[in-house]
Design a protein around this motif. Structure first.
Motif, short mmCIF file in Angstrom:
data_model
loop_
_atom_site.label_atom_id
_atom_site.label_comp_id
_atom_site.label_asym_id
_atom_site.label_seq_id
_atom_site.Cartn_x
_atom_site.Cartn_y
_atom_site.Cartn_z
N ARG A 149 -6.11 -13.84 -0.63
CA ARG A 149 -6.02 -12.82 0.41
C ARG A 149 -4.89 -11.85 0.12
O ARG A 149 -5.02 -10.64 0.37
N ASP A 150 -3.78 -12.34 -0.41
CA ASP A 150 -2.67 -11.46 -0.77
C ASP A 150 -3.12 -10.45 -1.82
O ASP A 150 -2.78 -9.26 -1.74
N TYR A 151 -3.88 -10.91 -2.80
CA TYR A 151 -4.34 -10.00 -3.85
C TYR A 151 -5.48 -9.11 -3.37
O TYR A 151 -5.63 -7.98 -3.87
N MET A 152 -6.25 -9.56 -2.43
CA MET A 152 -7.25 -8.69 -1.82
C MET A 152 -6.56 -7.53 -1.11
O MET A 152 -6.99 -6.38 -1.21
N ASN A 153 -5.47 -7.83 -0.40
CA ASN A 153 -4.71 -6.77 0.28
C ASN A 153 -4.06 -5.84 -0.74
O ASN A 153 -4.04 -4.62 -0.55
N LEU A 154 -3.52 -6.41 -1.81
CA LEU A 154 -2.84 -5.61 -2.82
C LEU A 154 -3.81 -4.63 -3.49
O LEU A 154 -3.41 -3.52 -3.87
N THR A 155 -5.05 -5.03 -3.64
CA THR A 155 -6.03 -4.17 -4.30
C THR A 155 -6.82 -3.29 -3.34
O THR A 155 -7.74 -2.58 -3.76
N LEU A 156 -6.44 -3.29 -2.06
CA LEU A 156 -7.17 -2.47 -1.09
C LEU A 156 -7.29 -1.00 -1.51
O LEU A 156 -8.39 -0.43 -1.44
N PRO A 157 -6.19 -0.34 -1.91
CA PRO A 157 -6.34 1.07 -2.29
C PRO A 157 -7.24 1.27 -3.50
O PRO A 157 -7.76 2.36 -3.71
N ILE A 173 0.83 -1.20 0.00
CA ILE A 173 0.00 0.00 0.00
C ILE A 173 0.86 1.26 0.00
O ILE A 173 0.48 2.29 -0.54
N VAL A 174 2.04 1.16 0.63
CA VAL A 174 2.96 2.29 0.73
C VAL A 174 4.23 1.96 -0.06
O VAL A 174 4.66 0.81 -0.11
N LEU A 175 4.79 2.98 -0.68
CA LEU A 175 6.05 2.84 -1.42
C LEU A 175 7.09 3.74 -0.76
O LEU A 175 6.83 4.91 -0.48
N ARG A 176 8.26 3.16 -0.46
CA ARG A 176 9.35 3.94 0.13
C ARG A 176 10.50 3.96 -0.87
O ARG A 176 10.96 2.91 -1.33
N GLU A 177 10.97 5.19 -1.19
CA GLU A 177 12.04 5.35 -2.17
C GLU A 177 13.12 6.27 -1.61
O GLU A 177 12.81 7.24 -0.89
N LYS A 178 14.36 5.99 -1.94
CA LYS A 178 15.48 6.79 -1.50
C LYS A 178 15.35 8.22 -2.05
O LYS A 178 15.01 8.42 -3.20
N ASN A 179 15.61 9.19 -1.16
CA ASN A 179 15.56 10.62 -1.49
C ASN A 179 14.14 11.14 -1.74
O ASN A 179 13.97 12.32 -2.08
N ILE A 180 13.17 10.28 -1.62
CA ILE A 180 11.77 10.70 -1.78
C ILE A 180 11.00 10.47 -0.49
O ILE A 180 10.20 11.29 -0.06
N GLY A 181 11.25 9.34 0.15
CA GLY A 181 10.52 8.99 1.36
C GLY A 181 9.34 8.11 1.05
O GLY A 181 9.30 7.41 0.02
N ALA A 182 8.34 8.14 1.91
CA ALA A 182 7.17 7.28 1.77
C ALA A 182 6.06 8.00 1.02
O ALA A 182 5.80 9.19 1.25
N THR A 183 5.42 7.28 0.14
CA THR A 183 4.26 7.80 -0.58
C THR A 183 3.18 6.72 -0.65
O THR A 183 3.46 5.53 -0.48
N VAL A 184 1.96 7.15 -0.86
CA VAL A 184 0.88 6.19 -1.11
C VAL A 184 1.17 5.53 -2.46
O VAL A 184 1.42 6.22 -3.45
#
Length: 230
Positions: free
Chosen positions: A162-170, A69-80
């Motif tokens: 269930r993994d794909y249900m979580n992946l599609t939550l957003p 659900i969250v993406l963390r990238e170097k020099n950017i930080g966390a984003t939705v």
């Protein structure tokens, strides 16, 4: 729409409960669209919003990163996490294949115990919908589908689903706040229960796949609208 429920007093919670509360609130803000896809998740802002320590906020971000659900990238930080239209279609292609297979593996007519369980879960789902309890709607909806697909008898298939249900939550949870989408979901749940009493596995499988299309289309429309020049 009822106001968002306030969190329990921090002093009444254990450290584990406080951490879980931060994760729950952050997840809700993302999946119900309060933080848009691609939005930056600034730790200081989240600490103030949830009245939580930096440690708890970071742990929440790590947990939701693992869920996709969250993406963390170097020099950017966390984003939705933002999914492109192609990614959405590809993810749903896999989820649809898993869903169809699970539905086809359910022996029909289904046992009375399964129909009774799903009917009770559906009553709870409708009660949460009538109360406009977004978190309750989301949890009751997922419980209904997990119970349904568990009847396939393949726990590994259910785990993948269930993994794909979580992946599609957003992509799908915001739709639970939409009156038209919620009404359609309720009708389709009732029809699923009705089909379980018969012998048409293909009709059940197709309905389960059709059930995903409204939220998929809604998310694709939303990200297309966000790309349009203002």
């Amino acid at each position: 729409m009822k106001p968002v429920a306030t969190a329990p007093e921090a002093s009444s919670l254990t450290r584990e409960e406080e951490q879980a509360e931060v994760i729950r609130r952050l997840e809700e803000d993302i999946i119900f669209g309060r933080f848009a896809p691609g939005a930056r998740l600034v730790e200081d802002t989240l600490m103030t919003r949830y009245d939580a320590s930096r440690h708890f906020v970071r742990q929440g971000l790590f947990q939701l990163e693992r869920q996709g659900i969250v993406l963390r990238e170097k020099n950017i930080g966390a984003t939705v996490r933002f999914y492109s239209a192609d990614e959405v279609r590809q993810i749903y292609e896999v989820r649809e294949m898993l869903t169809r297979q699970a539905a086809l593996m359910i022996a029909l007519p289904a046992p009375a115990s399964l129909i009774e369980e799903l009917s009770e879960l559906q009553r709870h789902y409708c009660a949460r919908a009538d109360a406009q309890d977004l978190r309750g709607i989301h949890e009751a909806n997922d419980a209904f589908h997990v119970a349904l697909f568990s009847a396939s008898g393949n726990p590994y298939l259910v785990r993948s689903l269930r993994d794909y249900m979580n992946l599609t939550l957003p992509m799908r949870a915001k739709n639970l706040a939409d009156r038209e989408g919620l009404a359609l979901s309720r009708r389709q749940h009732e029809l699923m229960i009705e089909l379980l009493r018969g012998r048409d596995s293909w009709a059940l499988a197709q309905l389960c796949v059709d059930h995903m299309q409204y939220s998929k289309a809604d998310y694709l429309t939303r990200i297309a609208d966000e790309k349009k020049p203002q």
